[in-house]
Design an enzyme around this catalytic site. Structure first.
Site, mmCIF file in Angstrom:
data_model
loop_
_atom_site.group_PDB
_atom_site.id
_atom_site.type_symbol
_atom_site.label_atom_id
_atom_site.label_comp_id
_atom_site.label_asym_id
_atom_site.label_seq_id
_atom_site.Cartn_x
_atom_site.Cartn_y
_atom_site.Cartn_z
ATOM 1 N N LYS A 34 -42.105 35.101 -8.385
ATOM 2 C CA LYS A 34 -41.655 34.178 -6.855
ATOM 3 C C LYS A 34 -40.378 34.270 -7.433
ATOM 4 O O LYS A 34 -40.233 34.374 -5.871
ATOM 5 C CB LYS A 34 -42.816 32.942 -6.799
ATOM 6 C CG LYS A 34 -41.822 32.156 -5.606
ATOM 7 C CD LYS A 34 -42.479 30.917 -5.532
ATOM 8 C CE LYS A 34 -42.602 29.322 -6.932
ATOM 9 N NZ LYS A 34 -41.457 28.943 -6.537
ATOM 10 N N THR A 35 -39.606 33.491 -8.101
ATOM 11 C CA THR A 35 -38.736 33.076 -8.126
ATOM 12 C C THR A 35 -37.244 34.631 -7.896
ATOM 13 O O THR A 35 -36.258 34.926 -7.429
ATOM 14 C CB THR A 35 -38.265 31.804 -9.097
ATOM 15 O OG1 THR A 35 -38.289 31.301 -8.763
ATOM 16 C CG2 THR A 35 -36.285 31.598 -8.909
ATOM 17 N N ASP A 214 -38.982 28.351 -0.061
ATOM 18 C CA ASP A 214 -39.160 28.407 -0.999
ATOM 19 C C ASP A 214 -40.525 27.138 -0.724
ATOM 20 O O ASP A 214 -39.943 26.170 -0.351
ATOM 21 C CB ASP A 214 -38.357 27.982 -2.258
ATOM 22 C CG ASP A 214 -39.225 28.145 -3.769
ATOM 23 O OD1 ASP A 214 -39.840 29.123 -3.532
ATOM 24 O OD2 ASP A 214 -38.946 27.798 -4.995
ATOM 25 N N GLU A 215 -41.383 27.194 -1.828
ATOM 26 C CA GLU A 215 -42.294 26.171 -1.642
ATOM 27 C C GLU A 215 -43.564 25.673 -0.518
ATOM 28 O O GLU A 215 -43.595 24.990 -0.574
ATOM 29 C CB GLU A 215 -41.952 25.035 -3.044
ATOM 30 C CG GLU A 215 -41.778 25.060 -4.077
ATOM 31 C CD GLU A 215 -42.880 25.730 -5.384
ATOM 32 O OE1 GLU A 215 -44.150 26.298 -4.681
ATOM 33 O OE2 GLU A 215 -42.507 25.710 -6.635
ATOM 34 N N GLN A 245 -51.889 26.519 -5.156
ATOM 35 C CA GLN A 245 -51.174 25.197 -5.579
ATOM 36 C C GLN A 245 -50.350 24.912 -4.687
ATOM 37 O O GLN A 245 -49.112 23.415 -5.280
ATOM 38 C CB GLN A 245 -49.827 25.964 -6.661
ATOM 39 C CG GLN A 245 -50.280 26.900 -7.576
ATOM 40 C CD GLN A 245 -49.239 27.553 -8.433
ATOM 41 O OE1 GLN A 245 -48.753 26.606 -9.073
ATOM 42 N NE2 GLN A 245 -48.641 28.678 -8.096
ATOM 43 N N ARG A 591 -51.056 26.814 -16.415
ATOM 44 C CA ARG A 591 -49.586 26.806 -17.079
ATOM 45 C C ARG A 591 -49.969 26.958 -18.239
ATOM 46 O O ARG A 591 -48.656 27.512 -19.226
ATOM 47 C CB ARG A 591 -49.468 25.511 -17.757
ATOM 48 C CG ARG A 591 -49.611 23.907 -15.955
ATOM 49 C CD ARG A 591 -48.863 24.670 -15.099
ATOM 50 N NE ARG A 591 -48.555 25.267 -14.052
ATOM 51 C CZ ARG A 591 -48.314 26.637 -13.125
ATOM 52 N NH1 ARG A 591 -46.516 26.289 -13.435
ATOM 53 N NH2 ARG A 591 -48.512 27.437 -12.124
#
Length: 684
Positions: A34-35, A214-215, A245, A591
């Site tokens: 994503k980043t 973002d997010e 998420q 994770r």
């Protein structure tokens, strides 16, 4: 130049990075780069000649902003950037905006931002009887859902909420008079300014032609409305996020922002990033199976880019002590084989579960760090209980007595404690002895009549408990709660559920200590935990323990997740949201990089007693075991919820009863009560 930028991206990432005009939703699965995608898009826009000063990128944390800035700028030739693009948090953007436009509200731009402690102090000076953390939480909710003090007053039927609305009005007047701004205002005030000034909204929108967020799944209603204003003159909004998420509903985030993005912004292009670079295929397969049980989602499936990997292990234990032993044995083997402790982590849904882990690690001499939280014995509610028990075993302990003489609140303020302290120093006597030996009149001369009565009742309760403790160590905790209502004092606190969980865990641990050591007493127990909590300090080489919320964005080669039982994970009952719990399960599982172990126990200490538990439905929903409980016992609506109806407007739920697939709600709309089915209202 722009081709080189894109060479390290996969096809979906390239598609997202090259999109220029119009709204874009990048649905980025866990571990899907994503980043990398959003920073490359920022660099790409600059590389094709778009003015960097017309690009605005908004994040949720300073850390995320700093990381994205560093990564984006490393991809760009510095000569191409005259003015760097604005890349900051929502709150930082609000601050910069207000510095230029605060005059729109007839206020000066030399305002001061107050932090949470300042906010608490101001609210405490306005209202002493209502729990300050409840005031902080409710006022924040009002601001983030655009409810003014007058609207809050009109919608409040319960006396408590009428009082809170009144405090809200006085608090807002205090802020305006002293030119102060709280964190919520940093987003609320810019929105109100833009809402009331179309010309300025047009101007700011023209300035920031390309906006990225973002997010996006973590945005709330107010942030969405601010973004709408920033897009007054164009539709060039790119948001990146993952509906699977979205785990901050309790903090005001609404998953509807990402689910309805294509409705909110016309002609939206949706790009799904489904290739996962973090986890093995096995881990991803079970994460996908779990999240597919959710209805409120846009739908995507993580695809692995690595090997199949080891099977996920399921640990079944009799109780939390056996569970801890198994995990410690595994971690010792990992460390002995040369695995670094920083690659190992243990996650839990409920913070109280860390206690048995911490005990086990201390006994085994293993280093651990509690990430994003306090160690069990450092938590305020546990320190208070330890102080109470120290006073019970040694009434000369002035330090402990001063800590708990007003916990729960009984009107004994700082000034009264200072007077008692001074009298103690003057007479060279412990405070408790002064309260005990002075008659009501003598004590009134020191602290006043009302406080004198309160302290005498407090002293009598302590003396009574001392006697009870001699008779029965096991009954003593129930009598302690009867005397002081300590656990109940957290009923109305926003994080009260977690704190009460810690209190229950502590009570259970004391009972267990007395069962295991019938010849020892409370003083021995206090000495034991004093030794354990000394084994402290953060180590670089330490196994991480944390809540699932704290783990978001992190990854570990070897991961253990404990507490897979109904009631612990998922949390069930009124007010719980099973879909958000399932998203937490998905976040937790994803994770893990190489190895994953999930653990459940047949019993744990719960609410001060040992409770039998049923394994979590998530174990069967993720395809790991068969024959798990699947009955959902949650309510999507509860008493006190704020809701919105198309015609009747905003109201507060007074009753919620199951009616088929729906809920029949009794709602107070500004003083008028109506019975409405839940499918016709939206939660605010």
């Amino acid at each position: 130049m722009s081709e080189n930028l894109l060479s390290l991206l996969n096809d979906s990432q390239k598609d997202a990075a090259q999109h220029i005009d119009g709204s874009l939703l990048i649905l980025a699965g866990a571990g899907s780069g994503k980043t990398k995608t959003i920073t490359t898009r920022l660099a790409y826009l600059i590389s094709i000649g778009i003015d960097p000063s017309s690009i605005l990128t908004l994040t949720f944390t300073n850390k995320a902003a700093a990381e994205m800035r560093e990564r984006a700028f490393s991809l760009i030739d510095p000569a191409m950037i005259n003015t760097p693009p604005l890349l900051c948090t929502f709150h930082k953007f609000g601050l910069l905006f207000l510095k230029f436009h605060m005059s729109e509200l007839d206020r000066k731009n030399n305002f001061i931002i107050i932090d949470t402690d300042d906010k608490k102090r101001i609210l405490k000076s306005i209202e002493k009887d209502i729990t300050t953390s409840l005031l902080v939480s409710e006022i924040s909710k009002y601001k983030n859902t655009l409810i003014t003090p007058s609207e809050a007053k009109a919608g409040a039927e319960l006396k408590l909420y009428q009082q809170i609305a009144d405090v809200y009005e006085k608090y807002e007047a205090y802020l305006a008079k002293n030119n102060l701004v709280d964190f919520d205002d940093l987003i609320l005030l810019p929105y109100l300014i833009l809402k009331n000034n179309d010309k300025l909204a047009e101007e700011i929108s023209q300035k920031y032609q390309y906006i990225m967020v973002d997010e996006y799944q973590d945005t709330n209603e107010l942030q969405y409305k601010l973004l709408k204003k920033l897009c007054t003159s164009h539709n060039n909004l790119c948001v990146v996020g993952d509906d699977d998420q979205s785990i901050y509903g309790w903090r005001g985030a609404t998953i509807k922002n990402i689910l309805n993005f294509s409705k909110h912004f016309e002609d939206t292009k949706v790009v799904k990033l489904e290739e996962n670079y973090r986890s093995t295929d096995t881990i991803l397969d079970h994460a996908n199976q779990l999240i597919e049980h959710n209805r409120d989602r846009l739908g995507k499936k993580l695809v692995g880019t690595r090997q199949k990997g080891d099977s996920i292990r399921i640990y079944e234990s009799h109780d939390e002590n056996e569970e801890t032993r198994k995990i410690i044995d595994d971690i010792k083997k990992l460390l002995d084989s040369g695995i670094s402790a920083k690659d190992v982590a243990i996650l839990f849904r409920v913070n109280a579960l860390s206690r048995s882990l911490e005990e086990g690690f201390n006994r085994a001499g293993l280093n651990y760090k509690l990430v994003g939280g306090m160690k069990f014995y450092e938590r305020a509610e546990i320190k208070d209980l330890i102080a109470y028990f120290r006073v019970l075993t040694n009434s000369h302990d002035n330090f402990s007595l001063k800590r708990i003489v007003n916990k729960p609140k009984r009107g004994i303020g700082k000034t009264t404690i200072e007077k008692l302290d001074a009298k103690s120093a003057e007479l060279q006597k412990p405070i408790f002895e002064i309260i005990q030996s002075f008659d009501a009149e003598e004590l009134s001369a020191v602290v006043g009549k009302k406080n004198s009565r309160t302290l005498k009742v407090f002293e009598a309760s302590i003396m009574d408990l001392k006697e009870q403790l001699k008779e029965s160590k096991m009954k003593f905790l129930d009598l302690f709660e009867e005397a002081f209502d300590y656990r109940a004092s957290y009923d109305t606190v926003p994080d009260g559920f977690d704190r009460q969980g810690n209190i229950d865990e502590f009570y259970g641990y004391i009972r267990d200590f007395f069962i295991q050591n019938p010849h020892l007493d409370l003083k021995d127990f206090l000495n034991e935990i004093a030794l354990e909590s000394e084994n402290d300090g953060l180590y670089n080489e330490a196994v991480s323990m944390m809540s699932i919320h704290a783990s978001k964005g992190l990854e570990f080669k070897h991961l253990f997740i404990i507490g897979f039982e109904e009631g612990f994970f998922p949390i069930t009952g009124d007010g719980s949201d099973i879909e958000e719990e399932r998203r937490l399960g998905y976040v937790a599982i994803t994770r893990a990089m190489d190895n994953l172990t999930l653990s459940f126990a047949h019993s744990r200490f719960y609410k001060g007693k040992r409770a039998s538990l049923t394994k979590s439905r998530f174990l069967s929903e993720s395809g790991l075991i068969k024959g798990c409980l699947t009955i959902e016992k949650h309510s999507s609506f509860k008493k006190g919820d704020l809701v919105q109806h198309k015609i009747f407007g905003m109201g507060r739920v007074q009753k919620a009863n199951k009616a088929g697939k729906d809920y029949k709600l009794t709602i107070n709309f500004g003083g008028q009560r109506r019975d409405i089915l839940s499918s016709f209202v939206e939660k605010i």
